[in-house]
Motif scaffolding. Sequence first.
Motif, PDB file in Angstrom:
ATOM      1  N   VAL A 106       0.840  -1.203   0.000  1.00 43.23           N
ATOM      2  CA  VAL A 106       0.000   0.000   0.000  1.00 43.23           C
ATOM      3  C   VAL A 106       0.875   1.252   0.000  1.00 43.23           C
ATOM      4  CG1 VAL A 106      -1.686   1.315   1.332  1.00 43.23           C
ATOM      5  CG2 VAL A 106      -1.943  -1.164   1.105  1.00 43.23           C
ATOM      6  N   ALA A 107       1.922   1.253   0.814  1.00 42.22           N
ATOM      7  CA  ALA A 107       2.826   2.407   0.849  1.00 42.22           C
ATOM      8  C   ALA A 107       3.484   2.622  -0.513  1.00 42.22           C
ATOM      9  CB  ALA A 107       3.879   2.203   1.932  1.00 42.22           C
ATOM     10  N   TRP A 108       3.817   1.525  -1.209  1.00 41.83           N
ATOM     11  CA  TRP A 108       4.411   1.640  -2.544  1.00 41.83           C
ATOM     12  C   TRP A 108       3.432   2.285  -3.517  1.00 41.83           C
ATOM     13  CZ3 TRP A 108       4.850  -2.510  -6.797  1.00 41.83           C
ATOM     14  CH2 TRP A 108       5.702  -2.062  -7.810  1.00 41.83           C
ATOM     15  N   ALA A 109       2.159   1.882  -3.438  1.00 41.28           N
ATOM     16  CA  ALA A 109       1.152   2.488  -4.311  1.00 41.28           C
ATOM     17  C   ALA A 109       1.090   3.998  -4.110  1.00 41.28           C
ATOM     18  CB  ALA A 109      -0.217   1.851  -4.051  1.00 41.28           C
ATOM     19  N   ARG A 110       1.185   4.432  -2.871  1.00 41.05           N
ATOM     20  CA  ARG A 110       1.137   5.877  -2.613  1.00 41.05           C
ATOM     21  C   ARG A 110       2.411   6.571  -3.088  1.00 41.05           C
ATOM     22  NH1 ARG A 110      -3.542   6.774  -0.177  1.00 41.05           N
ATOM     23  NH2 ARG A 110      -4.378   5.218   1.261  1.00 41.05           N
ATOM     24  N   ARG A 111       3.561   5.905  -2.951  1.00 43.82           N
ATOM     25  CA  ARG A 111       4.795   6.509  -3.463  1.00 43.82           C
ATOM     26  C   ARG A 111       4.762   6.646  -4.980  1.00 43.82           C
ATOM     27  NH1 ARG A 111       7.163   3.011   0.326  1.00 43.82           N
ATOM     28  NH2 ARG A 111       7.908   1.599  -1.319  1.00 43.82           N
ATOM     29  N   LEU A 112       4.013   5.759  -5.642  1.00 42.52           N
ATOM     30  CA  LEU A 112       3.857   5.863  -7.093  1.00 42.52           C
ATOM     31  C   LEU A 112       2.924   6.997  -7.492  1.00 42.52           C
ATOM     32  CD1 LEU A 112       3.612   2.063  -7.991  1.00 42.52           C
ATOM     33  CD2 LEU A 112       5.507   3.614  -8.526  1.00 42.52           C
ATOM     34  N   GLY A 113       2.273   7.611  -6.515  1.00 40.82           N
ATOM     35  CA  GLY A 113       1.449   8.778  -6.781  1.00 40.82           C
ATOM     36  C   GLY A 113      -0.039   8.580  -6.645  1.00 40.82           C
ATOM     37  N   HIS A 114      -0.505   7.379  -6.272  1.00 38.71           N
ATOM     38  CA  HIS A 114      -1.939   7.138  -6.168  1.00 38.71           C
ATOM     39  C   HIS A 114      -2.478   7.703  -4.853  1.00 38.71           C
ATOM     40  CE1 HIS A 114      -2.099   4.613  -9.731  1.00 38.71           C
ATOM     41  NE2 HIS A 114      -0.958   4.085  -9.336  1.00 38.71           N
TER      42      HIS A 114
END
Length: 280
Positions: A94-102
């Motif tokens: 989930v943290a990776w998804a947010r780092r990708l900009g989502h």
Amino acid sequence: MLTDDGVPVEAVYEPCTAGVGTPGDAAVEGPAATPAIVVAHGFTGSADRPAVRRAARVLAQRAAVITFSFRGHGRSGGRSTVGDREVLDLAAAVAWARRLGHARVVTVGFSMGGSVVLRHGALYTAESMAGRTAVCVPAREGRTGSAGAHSDAVVSVSAPARWYYRGTAPMRRLHWVVTRPSGRLVGRYGLRTRIATEDWDPVPLSPVAAVPLIAPAPLLLVHGDRDPYFPLDHPRMLADAAGPGGAELWLERGMGHAENAADDALLARIAAWATAAPPA
């Protein structure tokens, strides 16, 4: 990805395919305008299993999708704790998804993954990630340092309501695989799943205890009426624990268990719910 306890976890990112090649499509608008769905597979699954790949293709018609292999599964490191430390794997995704900009991230879990998304939704909230602890949990169940690791909505498919359930033949076989040395050998070489030998200590927050702590994030519970692992008292117990208006419950006629039994039509409905549910 690397989890907060140092386990490397394989993950796959797929951009949203809706309207690709047309004005205003997800590629043009960018990830900030596109929701992301993080898929948590069931026990003995992995990111490259056919059922998980099929789910990702259907879900990607409405959102970007991240699939990953829980620890002890696929090409991830570590050993499976059958739903305990796996919450850290999900938090990393989930943290990776947010780092990708989502800006909006929804978790969708199946079976073991369904129990993990429930506990993750209880332990990682927008309030706690902002430094305001919303609920008190044991130190072992405390939040970790993953920034933005909370989900904005939760979908749990074919999840158990309580731990140590042995009321069906498939669950008795699963307990044999997890608890016996010979069973763990079968798990490693027959099911491609490396299982930890240690007992839970302490026992993690149960799914039914986690459900009331997920609000105000929207929660969807999906369960088949022909599930050979968990009968219908499990989803009903989860829905009751959520309280009035706390969860939406779909009881699917003729459906079996988890991602293998979720057909494309059901996955499309789940994707529609996940992308339409208002932010928490």
